[in-house]
Design an enzyme around this catalytic site. Structure first.
Site, PDB file in Angstrom:
ATOM      1  N   GLU B 103       0.814  -1.218   0.000  1.00 17.74           N
ATOM      2  CA  GLU B 103       0.000   0.000   0.000  1.00 17.74           C
ATOM      3  C   GLU B 103       0.844   1.263   0.000  1.00 17.74           C
ATOM      4  O   GLU B 103       0.592   2.179  -0.757  1.00 17.74           O
ATOM      5  CB  GLU B 103      -0.932   0.037   1.222  1.00 17.74           C
ATOM      6  N   HIS B 172     -10.966  -4.900  10.217  1.00 10.50           N
ATOM      7  CA  HIS B 172     -11.514  -4.704   8.881  1.00 10.50           C
ATOM      8  C   HIS B 172     -12.777  -3.865   8.909  1.00 10.50           C
ATOM      9  O   HIS B 172     -13.504  -3.833   7.930  1.00 10.50           O
ATOM     10  CB  HIS B 172     -11.851  -6.066   8.244  1.00 10.50           C
TER      11      HIS B 172
END
Lengths: 437, 380
Positions: B103, B172
């Site tokens: 990322e 998450h």
């Protein structure tokens, strides 16, 4: 690994053990060089992948061979008699002037800081000028340079006027970023300098993105002859950061036109490179990702320039990235606020003796490229340039109050100008969406 | 999940007649198709949010060759949530870039490309993973136009699912609207319906500044009616304007993303008890449409803010303060905020339900704000 083994040229393949003692320093002279210049091109070569490490990566090996061939050609030509063809007189003077500008500018920064004209974090580049000059003077204006917080000299080498850099440091409106960036955030769209990132490692993905854009423009947008390369400068501390490895991977994966230049000055503030890194030989991390890794003496501008030529050439031809580790040293502390207590005076003295400017001066004079008088004239000219920059910056106004809220967005009102030339949101039908049905 | 669908279908059936009565800009959340019922759509076509995003991206990438999509699984996998279905064969691997799991690296690459004039759309598998790249979102993207005094703009879009899904656990499930919404230099958008998704994504891609585009995983499959105007390829919604989904005069309820659906259903239930709620779909977290919210509160005099994220320093806190600054005298009751629970998201289904706002919570809050007596505690 002691700095001594790095300071001789590039026999890193021999230094499989890291425990060279300081007496190796004295043995520097054991390799007679063909010119009086400190460290000759005889020792300049890319490190070949050791064949004992399994199948060598072909691209890196090819690059390694190519570079050493380049150098071998040059070697017999550089003789003491002065008919050296490494640089012409113009190039020599250009390199000298650029390095002297960097040094004089940084010294003036230190003076101004202690007089209170400059403030905040200021990181000076003294001692590392060979790396900046060696690489950036080979680039075109369209090529990009991405740097860190130690970016004043990268800005100057890339062509940003000294006046603008000094004004920026003073926080004045006439600075290259109108005083909004400061020492650590030099940006120049005109000169393609993305100078300033305060976080180490932050600039590396950005530089990789610039290289990605260059490739995209050539291949997808079909812009003719777009062969712009990107040079990313960063330090030894950054080479332990995850983003560095992520970008080595992606740059090689996609064969991006980028050169990763490590300015290994052995210290990350007060953390010695040897205490922070499991394998201090940074150039080795290139071949681990399939690209050539080169180690070069970063105190010697001519050597850096030779390596840079090869690396930039590779990138322009589309052969992919190169990792270049320049062994260099910063004469001052990490920043002007750093008391610099942890580095030993002996180490500092050793590198001070290898001052890149003094070395280039010696080379130019001994090779009879130019006279001492000419070099002194350059020194004087640079002094005047720097003085003028300070006066200009002093006389410049501070940014007006209205500048505080400007430029947060390129388009504060939202996706731009409509076909009638006015902001879309000023159209009375704006809130219904912009569909032309 | 099924219970939510059933509830929505029931609401659609009941609220159908109200849809005819209430004019203006009315949207019905319509999972009805899934349950075999027809919504009272005035438009001919229906589209899921996923299809809306896909079509918006498709049109923008076709129109401008500088737009490219980059992220994990966007190419061969056709998108982790199938948002980029069909793109790889159409646009090729140079424009639909499958990245390694890096990322920080690929977000930085996107920002660097944006500096030099390309228009990247960086997809994060969820915004939770974007935390590994948040340095680039904030420091390299959001702040650069300011630091460079307008020299270098960053026309980049960061998009991906945000907020809780179903049973995916604490790492998450976080909602990042408040974090990104506090950062100057970013525009933060949160669509609800398919039209919102289409219009806002197109606006985001065309915008010359960094935009954080917060989608919602559970909304991807929701079907909404789409007007003919929204299907046009030049359709954009304005950034910085909220939408009044349902008009009312007793209490204002603000929400964004999935919570808009819950708020609309809460409004249905309140309507039966004689409280007409005005539901505002924020659409734009940053810049926040303060004028619209204030105008509504000045009309209704009561406010309930709804969000999925953590309560402290949340979007509701900001809205509350903006009302106090601009319309304090108009309030007839203290503002209530409905937020997620102040805990990392638990896994167990019943605990997860307790940790997220439910329709009953919104109804109760609205009643409290209207000074009707209601039990305070939620039932498990």
């Amino acid at each position: 690994m002691s700095a001594a083994s790095l300071s001789s040229a590039i026999n890193a393949i021999r230094s499989s053990s890291f425990a060279h003692d300081r007496s190796a320093l004295a043995s520097n002279a054991s390799h007679p060089s063909s010119s009086a210049f400190l460290g000759s091109t005889a020792r300049l070569r890319f490190n070949p992948i050791s064949s004992s490490a399994g199948r060598p990566r072909s691209s890196a090996a090819v690059a390694a061979v190519a570079a050493s061939n380049v150098v071998k050609e040059k070697q017999p030509k550089s003789s003491v008699s002065g008919s050296n063809l490494l640089i012409t007189k113009e190039e020599g003077l250009e390199l000298y002037e650029d390095m002297v500008l960097g040094r004089a500018f940084e010294d003036m920064c230190a003076q101004m800081y202690y007089r209170g004209k400059m403030f905040g974090f200021v990181h000076l580049y003294n001692g590392q000028e060979a790396v900046s000059t060696g690489f950036i003077k080979l680039l075109k204006q369209e090529d990009s340079v991405v740097s860190t917080y130690r970016d004043h000299v990268h800005a100057l080498s890339k062509g940003v006027p000294a006046r603008q850099v000094m004004s920026e440091l003073f926080g004045k409106e006439t600075g290259c970023c109108r005083g909004q960036g400061g020492s650590m955030h030099m940006f120049s769209k005109e000169h393609n300098l993305i100078g300033g990132f305060a976080f180490i490692g932050e600039g590396i993905p950005i530089a990789t993105g610039a290289a990605f854009t260059s490739k995209y423009k050539r291949e997808v947008l079909k812009e003719e002859g777009c062969d712009h390369v990107t040079v990313a400068f960063f330090g030894d501390g950054t080479c332990n950061n995850g983003q560095f490895f992520e970008c080595l991977n992606m740059a090689q994966l996609w064969k991006l036109p980028i050169i990763f230049v490590v300015e290994n000055n052995l210290w990350a503030i007060g953390m010695s490179h040897l205490r922070a890194t499991s394998d201090p030989q940074i150039w080795k991390k290139g071949p681990a990702f399939g690209m050539p890794g080169v180690h070069v003496d970063g105190m010697d501008v001519l050597k850096v320039r030779e390596v840079a030529k090869e690396a930039v050439g590779r990138a322009r031809r589309g052969e992919g990235p190169t990792l270049v580790e320049c062994e260099t040293y910063r004469f001052r502390g990490h920043s002007l606020a750093d008391p610099d207590e942890l580095r030993e005076p002996a180490e500092k003295a050793k590198y001070a003796a290898r001052d890149p400017i003094a070395a280039l001066k010696k080379y130019i004079i001994e090779s009879k490229l130019a006279s001492e008088a000419e070099l002194k004239a350059i020194d004087k000219k640079i002094d005047e340039v720097v003085e003028d920059a300070v006066e200009f910056a002093d006389a410049s106004p501070q940014p007006p109050r209205s500048q505080l809220l400007e430029n947060v967005f390129a388009d504060p009102k939202g996706f731009g100008i409509g076909p009638d030339g006015r902001y879309r949101c000023e159209d009375p039908n704006f809130t219904a969406g912009t569909a032309k049905v | 999940m099924l219970s939510v669908l059933r509830r929505k279908a029931a609401a659609a059936a009941v609220g159908g007649s109200d849809a005819m009565l209430l004019g203006g800009r009315l949207r019905k959340s319509c999972a009805a198709a899934a349950a075999g019922l027809r919504g009272y759509a005035t438009a001919a076509k229906e589209m899921t949010v996923r299809e809306a995003l896909n079509s918006a991206l498709d049109e923008e990438m076709s129109a401008d060759p500088k737009v490219f999509l980059m992220g994990e699984e966007v190419g061969e996998y056709q998108g982790a949530y199938k948002v980029s279905k069909g793109f790889l064969p159409k646009f090729g691997p140079e424009r639909v870039v499958d990245t390694p799991i890096t990322e920080a690296g690929f977000t930085g690459i996107g920002v660097g490309a944006a500096y030099y004039g390309l228009k990247p759309v960086v997809e994060f598998m969820t915004f939770n993973f974007a935390m590994q790249a948040i340095d680039h979102i904030i420091n390299s993207a959001a702040k650069t136009n300011y630091m460079s005094a307008g020299n270098i703009s960053v026309p980049i879009v960061f998009r991906g699912p945000n907020g809780a899904a179903a049973g995916v656990g604490a790492q998450h499930s976080q909602c990042y609207a408040a974090w990104y919404g506090s950062c100057p230099g970013l525009k933060v958008l949160a669509p609800y319906s398919s039209e919102d998704a289409r219009g806002l994504l197109k606006a985001a891609i065309r915008d010359p500044d960094p935009v954080v585009f917060l989608e919602n995983e559970l909304m991807y499959g929701e079907r909404f009616p789409v007007s003919a105007e929204a299907l046009d390829s030049s359709f954009c919604l304005p950034i910085g304007k909220a939408k009044i989904e349902r008009e009312g005069k007793d209490v204002t309820i603000t929400a964004f993303s999935k919570m808009v659906g819950l708020s609309l259903e809460a409004a249905e239930i309140l309507a039966k008890e004689g409280i007409t709620a005005e539901v505002i779909n924020l659409l734009s977290i940053r810049p926040l449409d303060r004028p619209t919210i204030n105008a509504s509160v000045r009309k209704t005099n009561r406010l309930v803010t709804v969000e999925e994220g953590f309560p402290q320093h949340g979007v509701g806190a900001e809205i509350c303060m903006s009302i106090i600054e601009d319309s304090f005298g108009y309030l007839d009751a203290p503002i209530e905020r409905i937020t997620g629970a102040d805990v990392p998201m638990p896994y167990a289904a019943n605990l997860e339900r307790m940790a997220l706002p439910q329709i009953e919570d919104i109804v109760r809050a609205a009643k409290r704000v209207c000074h009707r007596s209601v039990p305070m505690a939620a039932t498990a």
